[in-house]
Write an enzyme that holds these catalytic residues in place. Structure first.
Site, PDB file in Angstrom:
ATOM      1  N   LYS A 162       0.824  -1.211   0.000  1.00 22.83           N
ATOM      2  CA  LYS A 162       0.000   0.000   0.000  1.00 22.83           C
ATOM      3  C   LYS A 162       0.859   1.262   0.000  1.00 22.83           C
ATOM      4  CE  LYS A 162       0.522   1.524   4.388  1.00 22.83           C
ATOM      5  NZ  LYS A 162       0.719   2.893   4.893  1.00 22.83           N
ATOM      6  N   THR A 208      -4.500   5.408   3.237  1.00 24.78           N
ATOM      7  CA  THR A 208      -3.236   5.970   2.768  1.00 24.78           C
ATOM      8  C   THR A 208      -3.356   6.611   1.398  1.00 24.78           C
ATOM      9  OG1 THR A 208      -2.179   4.149   3.962  1.00 24.78           O
ATOM     10  CG2 THR A 208      -0.796   5.445   2.536  1.00 24.78           C
TER      11      THR A 208
END
Length: 336
Positions: free
Chosen positions: A194, A251
């Site tokens: 990620k 994120t």
């Protein structure tokens, strides 16, 4: 600081923003906490009641959090160890202290793939700490919000139930909720990849390519995470949980993320080195881009978005040309 060791405390290894935030969670959970930091200024500030202004400014720390530069002092008699150092430095930090970790739960709280070996953090820990009981703590977390006690949920992965229980005792709270699984690999892959995808989303934002493009990146990025995790032995259900989809959602949608904000600056035309030179905290995705793509290639897993980020970050590839290459990929079935 007194050298008296607090019996049955939580040891937090790492004095950055995330380590400090986890120390706050452990203290709220009713534990005495000893935090190890390499930086003597961080240690002095914490012990003098100033907090950690270098990495987590304007957050008050409970007096029950003590800091030290002495690793042995932090680890001795700890019932749980939270390892919160940057992924590329983890081996150097933990190898000398293996004896202190024998038989104890060590929760890995950093996300990444080691560049020199292609190892996941659990593999690094198992090589350096063969007698420790490894767990992974990962999920959608901004350090400041955790430090302030705002509601947060994470994945806690460990193969042994008693290890899960020890880490739950260390940090579990109504406002910091670990959800347990035995899928260590899945939890790790979600966290490592990620960071790379967040850089991609930042580039899209910095280039002003629109919300549609960012949503497409997040979704197709999730497919890349799932392909790699399953190839390495992780489970799809883990990737669809907090350490995968949850972390990716957070994120890739907020400039609070160091990785996304880094990508935004790249998208606006600044160089990698120029951005890094301004930062005190580590931007993990910069270092994980190369190692994640190398790991994917090794296992024959197609990850075009991560490859594109790596080309830009480590190969100085032209951003517009790289984006166009992605857009010109052949049409395919969504599940492929």
């Amino acid at each position: 600081m007194s050298t008296e060791v607090i019996p049955e405390h939580v040891a937090v290894i790492g004095g950055g923003a995330w380590g400090t935030a986890l120390a706050c969670a452990a203290r709220r959970a009713g534990n005495d906490v000893v935090l190890w930091a390499r930086n003597a200024q961080v240690v002095d500030d914490i012990n003098n009641g100033i907090g950690n202004p270098l990495y987590l400014p304007d957050v008050a720390l409970d007096a029950g959090i003590r800091a030290t530069t002495n690793m042995a002092e932090a680890l001795e008699d700890a019932f749980a160890i939270l390892l919160v150092v940057p992924s590329q430095r983890m081996r150097d930090v933990i190898a000398p202290v293996a004896d202190f970790c024998a038989g104890r739960p060590v929760a890995l709280c950093s996300k990444g793939v080691e560049r020199s070996t292609g190892m996941l953090m659990s593999e690094v820990a198992e090589a350096c700490l063969p007698d420790a009981e490894v767990a992974v703590l990962s999920g959608p977390t901004f350090a400041r919000e955790v430090a302030l006690g705002l509601p947060t949920a994470v994945t806690l992965a460990a193969e042994k139930t008693w290890v899960q229980d020890a880490v739950l005792k260390a940090v579990g709270l109504p406002t910091f909720r670990p959800y347990v699984t035995d899928d260590v690999i899945g939890a790790e892959v979600g966290g490592a990849v990620k960071n790379v995808l967040a850089i991609a989303c930042g580039i899209v934002t910095g280039r002003e390519l629109g919300e549609n493009a960012r949503a497409a990146l997040v979704t197709r990025g999730l497919a890349e995470v799932m392909r790699l995790a399953e190839k390495l032995g992780g489970r799809a259900e883990t990737i669809m949980g907090l350490s995968g989809m949850g972390d990716l959602t957070l994120t890739c949608n907020s400039p609070q993320s160091r990785n996304m904000s880094f990508g935004i600056e790249l998208g606006r035309g600044r160089s990698v080195q120029e951005i890094l030179d301004e930062r005190r905290a580590v931007t993990e995705g910069v270092w994980s881009a190369e190692s994640v793509t190398a790991l994917a290639r090794k296992h024959g897993v197609e990850m075009p978005i991560c490859e594109a980020v790596n080309a830009i970050v480590t190969g100085n590839a032209d951003i517009d040309a790289t984006i166009q290459t992605l857009l010109n990929r052949p049409f395919r079935a969504e599940g492929a």
